[in-house]
Enzyme design. Sequence first.
Site, PDB file in Angstrom:
ATOM      1  N   ARG A 108     -73.263  24.207 -23.622  1.00 62.74           N
ATOM      2  CA  ARG A 108     -73.318  25.502 -22.946  1.00 62.74           C
ATOM      3  C   ARG A 108     -72.063  26.323 -23.219  1.00 62.74           C
ATOM      4  O   ARG A 108     -72.124  27.537 -23.386  1.00 62.74           O
ATOM      5  CB  ARG A 108     -73.518  25.314 -21.444  1.00 62.74           C
ATOM      6  N   ALA A 109     -70.904  25.667 -23.292  1.00 59.68           N
ATOM      7  CA  ALA A 109     -69.649  26.382 -23.530  1.00 59.68           C
ATOM      8  C   ALA A 109     -69.682  27.104 -24.877  1.00 59.68           C
ATOM      9  O   ALA A 109     -69.265  28.258 -24.986  1.00 59.68           O
ATOM     10  CB  ALA A 109     -68.469  25.421 -23.472  1.00 59.68           C
TER      11      ALA A 109
END
Length: 632
Positions: free
Chosen positions: A268-269
């Site tokens: 997700r980052a």
Amino acid sequence: MYPFSAVVGHDDLRLALLLNAVHPGIGGVLVRGEKGTAKSTIVRALAALLPELDVSKGCRFGCVPGSTDCPDAPHEAAERRPAKLVELPVGATEDRLVGSLDLEKALTEGVRAFQPGLLAAAHRGVLYVDEVNLLHDHLVDLLLDAAAMGRAHVEREGVSVSHPSQFLLVGTMNPEEGELRPQLLDRFGLTVAVKAARDVEVRTEVIRRRLAYEADPTTFAAKWADEDAKLKQQITAAREKLPRVSLPDSELRRIAAVCAAFEVDGMRADLVVARAATAHAAWRGAEEVEELDVETAVRLALPHRRRRDPFDEPGIEEQQLEDAMRQAAEHADEEPPDDDGPGGGELPEPQEGPKGNGNAPNDRPAPEPAPAFKARLLEVPGVGEGAPGKRSRARARTGRIVRSSKVDGSGLHLVDTLLNAAPHQQSRGRTSPGLILEAADLRKAVREGKESNLILFVVDASGSMAARQRMSAVSGAVVSLLRDAYQRRDKVGVITFRGGTAEVALPPTTSVDAAATRLKKMRTGGRTPLADGLLKAHRILEIERLRDPQKRPLVVLLTDGRATSSGLGGDPTKDALKAASLLEQTAVVVVDCEQGHIRLGLAQKIAEALQGTCVRLDQLSADHLAGVVRAA
């Protein structure tokens, strides 16, 4: 409303909000900061800058014209309206958030109708949660589901509805009041820490503008209207340009390398950094993403994802960022390899600060804690009525329904209300589809859930406990219990006793990481004033009962049971037993820290005097308890 352009300072926060306005897919903003730093002011001011939306006329969910996945479809016409900023109160109910059965129509017209909640109102707008770290866990779970799927699903009371719910999630919080659950923390795309300016000129200007706004809000807003209009136009232009901004492979590799270097969990980052970098390029009018855009996105997207433990400090040090960007630059210039892809560089090991020499026999620094473990559940007996949490049984506004009642409970117990009213419909002369209700028919739902508690740690730090191996085990146990308290949303306090007296190392607080920090600074050695430690605990609990009578306490006493000094002037052991009698009405767990083959059993005697439970230090682990159950 206070104008967005009039806010002084907070450049990172302004940029984070504007980037999300350009690209809502970034995932929102978490604003961390001390009280009185204008967090809520600037967030609420964002709504006026958001471009207007094309929505289906009369649609309760604000859907795009022509959409077919809406409960109100088909739609006949379209209209324009401003984007909404919907506020979710910390004390909101589940019905208010997701929606519920429209009881008025159900009881008067005999039809099942859905009444939308805040998730429907926030669709295509901003969902703002002030003090998001204090949000009840059951509401957090619902937010996570909606944020992950972009839809809200409601299955309750005979109603089955699914509607779109895509929103920009913005939360503000004061870290002193406790941290955020890791699952929700990761859902925020960007995070910003705000602090009050220390520069006199900046503070002077903040005061000047605020006083001018309070004196004449209309005139003050008009003064800044042009600046806000320019920002709104820039957001609209950046949104239109966003699809045409390219993200070169070299910058993709740079993003992947930086995220790998910081060892963030999951992917997700990487996606958030890519979206934020693209939005930043569109914001400055560029045609493609460059290193500047990636570095800006990393500063905003990674600080809260670097926390490997609830007690780690969030944030990125400047040197670490420079090292990571320098290593990532090497990957950006490389051609993609044929194997599993580029690997991230490693950050340099942090340098340890100076440590005490520990030569003073009666005043030694605490040793490094032993490895933490998953703690067994320690709970307060009985059923309480405290704030929602995950520790002890409690009557609650949410949770499973256990029965109905005429007087107690929260909300309507629909089934029992209908069952009580049904036999009387003929005698009441019912002729229409609706039910004829009387006050005597109404039943309330009595729910049972979990509550949070006040966990007061009373730690023996005297010389009898100061053997390095033993104190390391005790410190590791306290850290494990603190982590458990963090996950269960408890309030915690720490009392230590050593030498001639006891001291409050940390007054009761919801900031569990503050307790871990104080524990690391704890000094050990000296005599054992057990009575003083118990008396201090009694005084703290008396004060806390006045502050919040419904928050039930649990005292966790970690000791070997020895008592070698007393501030009461009598026999240390007898004074300790007298002090223990003051805590007879309080739930107490005594953790026996005595080690070795020969055990005196003094901790067990203290537990009996306290009418509490005694467990050995090695029995605090949930894995140990599970092993005992399997063996039985």
